[in-house]
Design a protein around this motif. Sequence first.
Motif, PDB file in Angstrom:
ATOM      1  N   VAL A  83       0.838  -1.203   0.000  1.00 12.63           N
ATOM      2  CA  VAL A  83       0.000   0.000   0.000  1.00 12.63           C
ATOM      3  C   VAL A  83       0.874   1.255   0.000  1.00 12.63           C
ATOM      4  O   VAL A  83       1.867   1.337   0.725  1.00 12.63           O
ATOM      5  N   ARG A  84       0.483   2.251  -0.812  1.00 12.99           N
ATOM      6  CA  ARG A  84       1.243   3.499  -0.908  1.00 12.99           C
ATOM      7  C   ARG A  84       0.385   4.743  -0.696  1.00 12.99           C
ATOM      8  O   ARG A  84       0.897   5.803  -0.371  1.00 12.99           O
ATOM      9  N   SER A  85      -0.938   4.641  -0.925  1.00  8.96           N
ATOM     10  CA  SER A  85      -1.795   5.821  -0.783  1.00  8.96           C
ATOM     11  C   SER A  85      -3.187   5.408  -0.323  1.00  8.96           C
ATOM     12  O   SER A  85      -3.526   4.222  -0.324  1.00  8.96           O
ATOM     13  N   LEU A  86      -3.957   6.417   0.074  1.00  4.59           N
ATOM     14  CA  LEU A  86      -5.321   6.165   0.519  1.00  4.59           C
ATOM     15  C   LEU A  86      -6.239   7.291   0.067  1.00  4.59           C
ATOM     16  O   LEU A  86      -5.824   8.433  -0.084  1.00  4.59           O
ATOM     17  N   ASP A  87      -7.478   6.939  -0.170  1.00  4.45           N
ATOM     18  CA  ASP A  87      -8.571   7.875  -0.424  1.00  4.45           C
ATOM     19  C   ASP A  87      -9.745   7.364   0.395  1.00  4.45           C
ATOM     20  O   ASP A  87      -9.965   6.152   0.460  1.00  4.45           O
ATOM     21  N   PHE A  88     -10.487   8.276   1.016  1.00  2.11           N
ATOM     22  CA  PHE A  88     -11.645   7.812   1.767  1.00  2.11           C
ATOM     23  C   PHE A  88     -12.768   8.826   1.730  1.00  2.11           C
ATOM     24  O   PHE A  88     -12.561  10.016   1.505  1.00  2.11           O
ATOM     25  N   THR A  89     -13.966   8.301   1.912  1.00  2.00           N
ATOM     26  CA  THR A  89     -15.151   9.137   2.044  1.00  2.00           C
ATOM     27  C   THR A  89     -15.799   8.797   3.374  1.00  2.00           C
ATOM     28  O   THR A  89     -15.768   7.644   3.818  1.00  2.00           O
ATOM     29  N   GLU A 124      -8.650  -5.962  -3.667  1.00  2.00           N
ATOM     30  CA  GLU A 124      -9.106  -5.575  -4.997  1.00  2.00           C
ATOM     31  C   GLU A 124      -7.886  -5.549  -5.914  1.00  2.00           C
ATOM     32  O   GLU A 124      -6.759  -5.546  -5.425  1.00  2.00           O
ATOM     33  N   PRO A 125      -8.085  -5.505  -7.229  1.00  4.38           N
ATOM     34  CA  PRO A 125      -6.926  -5.538  -8.134  1.00  4.38           C
ATOM     35  C   PRO A 125      -5.885  -4.448  -7.872  1.00  4.38           C
ATOM     36  O   PRO A 125      -4.692  -4.701  -7.962  1.00  4.38           O
ATOM     37  N   ALA A 126      -6.333  -3.240  -7.515  1.00  2.40           N
ATOM     38  CA  ALA A 126      -5.391  -2.129  -7.344  1.00  2.40           C
ATOM     39  C   ALA A 126      -5.054  -1.853  -5.888  1.00  2.40           C
ATOM     40  O   ALA A 126      -4.328  -0.905  -5.593  1.00  2.40           O
ATOM     41  N   GLY A 127      -5.591  -2.652  -4.967  1.00  2.00           N
ATOM     42  CA  GLY A 127      -5.305  -2.394  -3.557  1.00  2.00           C
ATOM     43  C   GLY A 127      -6.251  -3.108  -2.621  1.00  2.00           C
ATOM     44  O   GLY A 127      -6.689  -4.220  -2.894  1.00  2.00           O
ATOM     45  N   LEU A 128      -6.556  -2.438  -1.521  1.00  2.00           N
ATOM     46  CA  LEU A 128      -7.441  -2.991  -0.492  1.00  2.00           C
ATOM     47  C   LEU A 128      -8.558  -1.995  -0.213  1.00  2.00           C
ATOM     48  O   LEU A 128      -8.339  -0.790  -0.254  1.00  2.00           O
ATOM     49  N   ARG A 129      -9.741  -2.494   0.089  1.00  2.00           N
ATOM     50  CA  ARG A 129     -10.867  -1.641   0.493  1.00  2.00           C
ATOM     51  C   ARG A 129     -11.212  -1.985   1.926  1.00  2.00           C
ATOM     52  O   ARG A 129     -11.406  -3.137   2.271  1.00  2.00           O
ATOM     53  N   LEU A 185     -17.217   4.863   6.890  1.00  5.21           N
ATOM     54  CA  LEU A 185     -15.942   5.368   6.374  1.00  5.21           C
ATOM     55  C   LEU A 185     -15.451   4.344   5.355  1.00  5.21           C
ATOM     56  O   LEU A 185     -15.215   3.188   5.707  1.00  5.21           O
ATOM     57  N   ASP A 186     -15.314   4.763   4.113  1.00  9.31           N
ATOM     58  CA  ASP A 186     -14.949   3.869   3.027  1.00  9.31           C
ATOM     59  C   ASP A 186     -13.557   4.240   2.525  1.00  9.31           C
ATOM     60  O   ASP A 186     -13.368   5.280   1.897  1.00  9.31           O
ATOM     61  N   TYR A 187     -12.573   3.385   2.832  1.00  7.75           N
ATOM     62  CA  TYR A 187     -11.178   3.623   2.484  1.00  7.75           C
ATOM     63  C   TYR A 187     -10.770   2.783   1.277  1.00  7.75           C
ATOM     64  O   TYR A 187     -11.022   1.576   1.258  1.00  7.75           O
ATOM     65  N   ALA A 188     -10.108   3.395   0.307  1.00  5.93           N
ATOM     66  CA  ALA A 188      -9.458   2.699  -0.781  1.00  5.93           C
ATOM     67  C   ALA A 188      -7.951   2.868  -0.587  1.00  5.93           C
ATOM     68  O   ALA A 188      -7.436   3.979  -0.667  1.00  5.93           O
ATOM     69  N   TYR A 189      -7.285   1.770  -0.246  1.00  4.92           N
ATOM     70  CA  TYR A 189      -5.825   1.768  -0.110  1.00  4.92           C
ATOM     71  C   TYR A 189      -5.256   1.276  -1.428  1.00  4.92           C
ATOM     72  O   TYR A 189      -5.560   0.175  -1.876  1.00  4.92           O
ATOM     73  N   THR A 190      -4.403   2.083  -2.065  1.00  6.07           N
ATOM     74  CA  THR A 190      -3.899   1.772  -3.388  1.00  6.07           C
ATOM     75  C   THR A 190      -2.432   1.344  -3.323  1.00  6.07           C
ATOM     76  O   THR A 190      -1.648   1.912  -2.588  1.00  6.07           O
TER      77      THR A 190
END
Length: 152
Positions: free
Chosen positions: A15-21, A127-132, A146-151
Amino acid sequence: MSMTAHRLLELLRQVRSLDFTARSESDTGWNGRGSGNVEIESPLPDIVLFHESGQWQAEGQPGRVAFRNVYRWSVVDALTVRLEHLRLGRDQPVFLLDLAAGSDGIWQAAVPHLCVDDRYALRLTAEPAGLRAVWTIHGPKKQETLDYAYTF
């Protein structure tokens, strides 16, 4: 077939980055988006530290707010990973959850984390590009997701 705890740690190390809502159904909650970087540290083979830092933007509010967190992921057994928050330092971890691997590939909290009257649950999927990672928080004054996408 279940993913092993060691395989999950291998993915966490990428993991290198994160986006969340954040979404709240309660009047006292908050909504918004955040993004940032994750620096990985692995002091032992069975431990991964997430050093998260980034910016948070609340809906309808001017300006962005900086955030910083450190989490420790560690293998408990072949199908269990522990998640701790290190806000008080490495020697005083705050236990959050033990995640158990399901046969469907979903990691879930065996028991929700209790904070006063609030229950925190987590579902983690590859997921293919990371972890949810999807946190749900339920309590008398909180109904939040809280929905995090770790890429990678």
